[in-house]
Write a protein that holds these residues in place. Structure first.
Motif, mmCIF file in Angstrom:
data_model
loop_
_atom_site.group_PDB
_atom_site.id
_atom_site.type_symbol
_atom_site.label_atom_id
_atom_site.label_comp_id
_atom_site.label_asym_id
_atom_site.label_seq_id
_atom_site.Cartn_x
_atom_site.Cartn_y
_atom_site.Cartn_z
ATOM 1 N N ASP A 124 25.590 52.285 16.380
ATOM 2 C CA ASP A 124 24.586 51.223 16.265
ATOM 3 C C ASP A 124 23.286 51.860 15.770
ATOM 4 O OD1 ASP A 124 22.717 49.229 16.510
ATOM 5 O OD2 ASP A 124 23.431 48.552 18.466
ATOM 6 N N PRO A 125 22.804 51.500 14.571
ATOM 7 C CA PRO A 125 21.604 52.147 14.023
ATOM 8 C C PRO A 125 20.396 52.063 14.953
ATOM 9 C CG PRO A 125 22.702 50.839 12.338
ATOM 10 C CD PRO A 125 23.364 50.517 13.633
ATOM 11 N N GLU A 126 20.205 50.926 15.630
ATOM 12 C CA GLU A 126 19.035 50.790 16.495
ATOM 13 C C GLU A 126 19.129 51.717 17.701
ATOM 14 O OE1 GLU A 126 18.413 46.757 17.545
ATOM 15 O OE2 GLU A 126 18.082 46.073 15.475
ATOM 16 N N LEU A 127 20.328 51.822 18.298
ATOM 17 C CA LEU A 127 20.488 52.734 19.422
ATOM 18 C C LEU A 127 20.360 54.186 18.978
ATOM 19 C CD1 LEU A 127 23.458 51.056 21.365
ATOM 20 C CD2 LEU A 127 21.009 51.002 21.905
ATOM 21 N N ALA A 128 20.894 54.499 17.785
ATOM 22 C CA ALA A 128 20.794 55.871 17.283
ATOM 23 C C ALA A 128 19.351 56.252 16.987
ATOM 24 C CB ALA A 128 21.655 56.018 16.024
ATOM 25 N N SER A 129 18.530 55.276 16.590
ATOM 26 C CA SER A 129 17.141 55.568 16.230
ATOM 27 C C SER A 129 16.229 55.678 17.440
ATOM 28 C CB SER A 129 16.605 54.478 15.294
ATOM 29 O OG SER A 129 17.414 54.353 14.153
ATOM 30 N N ALA A 130 16.644 55.111 18.563
ATOM 31 C CA ALA A 130 15.743 55.045 19.718
ATOM 32 C C ALA A 130 15.287 56.417 20.177
ATOM 33 C CB ALA A 130 16.444 54.296 20.859
ATOM 34 N N ASP A 131 16.196 57.399 20.167
ATOM 35 C CA ASP A 131 15.869 58.728 20.686
ATOM 36 C C ASP A 131 14.886 59.473 19.799
ATOM 37 O OD1 ASP A 131 16.046 60.868 22.483
ATOM 38 O OD2 ASP A 131 17.622 61.832 21.304
ATOM 39 N N PHE A 132 14.745 59.056 18.527
ATOM 40 C CA PHE A 132 13.936 59.824 17.581
ATOM 41 C C PHE A 132 12.518 59.277 17.425
ATOM 42 C CE2 PHE A 132 18.321 60.683 16.379
ATOM 43 C CZ PHE A 132 18.307 62.065 16.242
ATOM 44 N N HIS A 133 12.174 58.206 18.141
ATOM 45 C CA HIS A 133 10.803 57.700 18.055
ATOM 46 C C HIS A 133 9.813 58.693 18.665
ATOM 47 C CE1 HIS A 133 11.372 53.662 16.404
ATOM 48 N NE2 HIS A 133 12.511 53.600 17.093
ATOM 49 N N GLN A 134 10.302 59.576 19.543
ATOM 50 C CA GLN A 134 9.413 60.560 20.159
ATOM 51 C C GLN A 134 8.877 61.580 19.150
ATOM 52 O OE1 GLN A 134 11.494 63.491 22.716
ATOM 53 N NE2 GLN A 134 13.410 62.461 22.090
ATOM 54 N N LEU A 135 9.476 61.633 17.947
ATOM 55 C CA LEU A 135 8.979 62.563 16.926
ATOM 56 C C LEU A 135 7.634 62.113 16.368
ATOM 57 C CD1 LEU A 135 12.292 63.310 14.976
ATOM 58 C CD2 LEU A 135 11.165 64.724 16.703
ATOM 59 N N GLY A 136 7.300 60.834 16.533
ATOM 60 C CA GLY A 136 5.995 60.346 16.084
ATOM 61 C C GLY A 136 5.833 60.308 14.581
ATOM 62 N N LEU A 137 6.921 60.028 13.852
ATOM 63 C CA LEU A 137 6.866 59.988 12.391
ATOM 64 C C LEU A 137 7.073 58.583 11.845
ATOM 65 C CD1 LEU A 137 8.882 63.238 11.560
ATOM 66 C CD2 LEU A 137 6.399 62.917 11.528
ATOM 67 N N GLY A 138 6.830 57.602 12.669
ATOM 68 C CA GLY A 138 6.959 56.232 12.201
ATOM 69 C C GLY A 138 8.381 55.715 12.341
ATOM 70 N N GLU A 139 8.613 54.548 11.730
ATOM 71 C CA GLU A 139 9.914 53.902 11.826
ATOM 72 C C GLU A 139 10.956 54.696 11.045
ATOM 73 O OE1 GLU A 139 12.501 51.160 13.324
ATOM 74 O OE2 GLU A 139 10.348 51.363 13.743
ATOM 75 N N PRO A 140 12.038 55.148 11.689
ATOM 76 C CA PRO A 140 13.064 55.920 10.980
ATOM 77 C C PRO A 140 13.961 55.015 10.141
ATOM 78 C CG PRO A 140 13.668 55.688 13.273
ATOM 79 C CD PRO A 140 12.301 55.064 13.130
ATOM 80 N N VAL A 141 14.635 55.633 9.168
ATOM 81 C CA VAL A 141 15.592 54.932 8.300
ATOM 82 C C VAL A 141 16.970 55.515 8.584
ATOM 83 C CG1 VAL A 141 16.258 54.375 5.932
ATOM 84 C CG2 VAL A 141 13.832 54.587 6.535
ATOM 85 N N ALA A 142 17.912 54.671 8.973
ATOM 86 C CA ALA A 142 19.265 55.111 9.318
ATOM 87 C C ALA A 142 20.166 55.036 8.094
ATOM 88 C CB ALA A 142 19.831 54.259 10.451
ATOM 89 N N ILE A 143 20.917 56.109 7.844
ATOM 90 C CA ILE A 143 21.844 56.154 6.705
ATOM 91 C C ILE A 143 23.138 56.833 7.135
ATOM 92 C CG2 ILE A 143 19.924 56.347 5.056
ATOM 93 C CD1 ILE A 143 20.810 59.294 4.634
ATOM 94 N N ALA A 144 24.139 56.746 6.274
ATOM 95 C CA ALA A 144 25.368 57.536 6.376
ATOM 96 C C ALA A 144 25.599 58.121 4.991
ATOM 97 C CB ALA A 144 26.547 56.683 6.819
ATOM 98 N N ALA A 145 25.153 59.370 4.773
ATOM 99 C CA ALA A 145 25.143 59.960 3.433
ATOM 100 C C ALA A 145 26.536 60.092 2.844
ATOM 101 C CB ALA A 145 24.468 61.329 3.479
ATOM 102 N N VAL A 146 27.541 60.382 3.662
ATOM 103 C CA VAL A 146 28.896 60.547 3.138
ATOM 104 C C VAL A 146 29.406 59.241 2.549
ATOM 105 C CG1 VAL A 146 31.294 61.009 3.780
ATOM 106 C CG2 VAL A 146 29.469 62.476 4.629
#
Length: 547
Positions: A124-146
């Motif tokens: 789930d992109p939203e659940l995967a992004s939740a842990d990375f908000h602590q980096l303080g770099l704004g709204e993350p963008v979720a991708i699957a490069a492969v």
């Protein structure tokens, strides 16, 4: 000036996979192996609303010594020249302390940063992004490069941030110009992640199939390695009695954007990366006193005295029996493909290790590929007279078939003799693409036959009548005559050596093709002689006139 986007992050988070996806190439080696990328790799982005340059970098591990410290320096240089940073993290591993350190480092640069969360397939992109908000770099963008999911949205987001900052696409203040790179074609033709996933048949963690596509030439579209190196000439062509004029054969691998492509090849740890750094005048590549430092083929365009070149750093080639690691096997394949894609090869030999069997094997492959060749014997400084004589003797014994190539004794570390290499590269390429007039070749052939006659075959003398050029890069001389299939190898070598010397074709292999014209009477039981045919024709004409 095109905007420059640099991919940064920890090892094995998918930077090279995203690089290949953005450039729609497979320039970067990809495998489920941390620390695979070590040098900066540049490419032209082909996904997104505008043109840009994307830079792949090695993983930031915080190491302060060894080859990892040199990798960190390459990443720092890539960050310095970037207009926008794409900080990649691994959704499956979550936010780590190393990610926090990298985020703090990127904030100190003052450059805009987009947080990219990779490997979000089956998550789930939203659940995967939740842990990375602590980096303080704004709204993350979720991708699957492969699979390519979310990549188009990522680039739309990046260009929107450029526009919001008042920078129009194609007018960024990047340190790189678009001129030395390949022309961007159809950069705005975007695909959805689902469409790209349907065209991609590789699973995550599997090494991608390799295809050499340099930043200055699209080999897959017919240039370089994909072209035919034998030319096209019809039987009977040539400026001989009764023959049709021979058209000028096309130049195979003609210069395009990026100028002369020069592949630097050799065994591991002979100084290939050090030599390229010396030619460039900067530490562009990771050079370390450890075999196997370079794993990928790195294309580096630059200009010298108004001429464009593209230097290709390659991985060291060892004997096949010693290659066990799958990464080294892929590196060897890319080295061989770099030889096919280049115009001139600089073969680097180690004077302190002597001339080995692997040097002879690699040189043989270069000659068979038809590439022009320049030999650089490195680490020549500090050798005694006896050691230098031993190197020369070993060269004459094991590499005598490279007598057409110029040999230079250099020290890549200190720079002695390096300045002459590119002049020799120019000379070798010029000879490889030279036009050889048919009258001159035919005259030389007649002189050589008169100087040394071909042997007798079943009591009949082999006749070589005329010659013409059948291709360039490498030069091909086509000789027409009779019984050419019976010409011994020793006489072929005589012709090749004499043609090369008289035409002054230094630095390039010379190929010889011998052709025999078709016999119109072959297979007939009682063939008529030309005289009998004329007599019968006169008799038919006489009967027709009288009748």
């Amino acid at each position: 000036m095109l905007p420059v986007f640099t991919l940064v992050g920890r090892p094995n988070v998918g930077k090279s996979t995203l690089f290949n996806r953005l450039t729609r190439t497979r320039d970067a080696l990809v495998a489920d192996f941390p620390g695979l990328t070590r040098d900066r790799q540049y490419g032209v982005g082909r996904i997104g609303p505008g043109a840009y340059i994307v830079v792949d970098t090695g993983g930031l591990s915080g190491a302060a010594e060894g080859v990892e410290s040199l990798m960190e320096r390459q990443v720092a240089l890539a960050i310095q020249e970037a207009d926008h940073l794409l900080f990649m993290v691994d959704a499956r591993e979550g936010c780590s302390g190393a990610d926090l350190d990298i985020a703090a480092r990127l904030r100190r640069t003052g450059k805009p940063v987009t947080l990219v969360i990779n490997k979000t397939d089956r998550l789930d992109p939203e659940l995967a992004s939740a842990d990375f908000h602590q980096l303080g770099l704004g709204e993350p963008v979720a991708i699957a490069a492969v699979q390519g999911r979310g990549v188009s949205s990522l680039m739309n987001h990046v260009f929107a941030r450029l526009t919001a900052a008042g920078v129009e696409p194609g007018e960024a203040n990047g340190a790189l110009s678009a001129e030395p790179l390949a022309r961007v074609t159809d950069a705005s033709a975007d695909q959805t992640g689902e469409e790209e996933a349907a065209n991609e048949e590789v699973a995550e963690g599997r090494a991608l199939p390799i295809q050499v596509r340099g930043r200055t030439v699209e080999v897959a579209e017919g240039a370089g390695a994909e072209a035919d190196h034998h030319g096209t000439t019809e039987e009977g062509n040539g400026e001989a009695p009764g023959a049709q004029p021979v058209p000028t054969p096309p130049v195979v691998g003609a210069l395009g954007e990026g100028g002369i492509k020069v592949a630097v090849v050799g065994r591991p740890n002979v100084g290939k990366s050090t030599l390229i750094n010396r030619l460039l005048g900067e530490d562009r590549l990771v050079a370390f006193d450890q075999p196997g430092t370079t794993r990928d083929s790195i294309f580096v365009p630059f200009s010298r005295a108004g001429k464009d070149y593209t230097l290709i750093d390659t991985a060291g080639m060892r004997r096949r029996a010693r290659v066990q690691d799958v990464i080294e096997k892929f590196s060897a394949i890319k080295t061989l493909q770099a030889i096919e894609a280049c115009h001139v090869v600089i073969l680097v030999l180690d004077a302190r290790q002597g001339i080995g069997e692997q040097d002879a094997t690699l040189a043989s492959h270069v000659v068979e590929s038809g590439r022009s060749l320049v030999i650089a014997i490195n680490k020549w400084d500090g050798l005694t007279r006896e050691e230098r004589d031993a190197v020369r003797e070993g060269f004459q014994r094991k590499l005598a078939f490279l007598d057409f190539a110029a040999m230079h004794f250099i020290s890549a570390l200190h720079g002695s003799g390096v300045g002459l290499l590119l002049d020799e590269v120019d000379r070798a390429y010029a000879n490889a693409v030279r036009h050889l007039p048919t009258p001159e070749l035919t005259r030389l052939l007649q002189d050589l036959v008169q100087e040394h006659q071909p042997p007798l075959v079943n009591g009949r003398r082999i006749k070589l009548r005329y010659a013409h050029q059948g291709g360039r890069n490498p030069p091909i001389i086509v000789i027409h005559g009779n019984q050419t299939a019976e010409v011994p190898e020793s006489y072929r070598r005589y012709l090749v050596n004499r043609f090369r010397k008289l035409l002054k074709l230094e630095g390039t292999p010379l190929r010889l093709e011998l052709r025999t014209g078709e016999n119109p009477y072959e297979g007939r039981r009682n063939p008529l002689s030309p005289r009998q045919i004329k007599q019968r024709q006169r008799l038919k004409d006489f009967v027709r006139r009288k009748g």
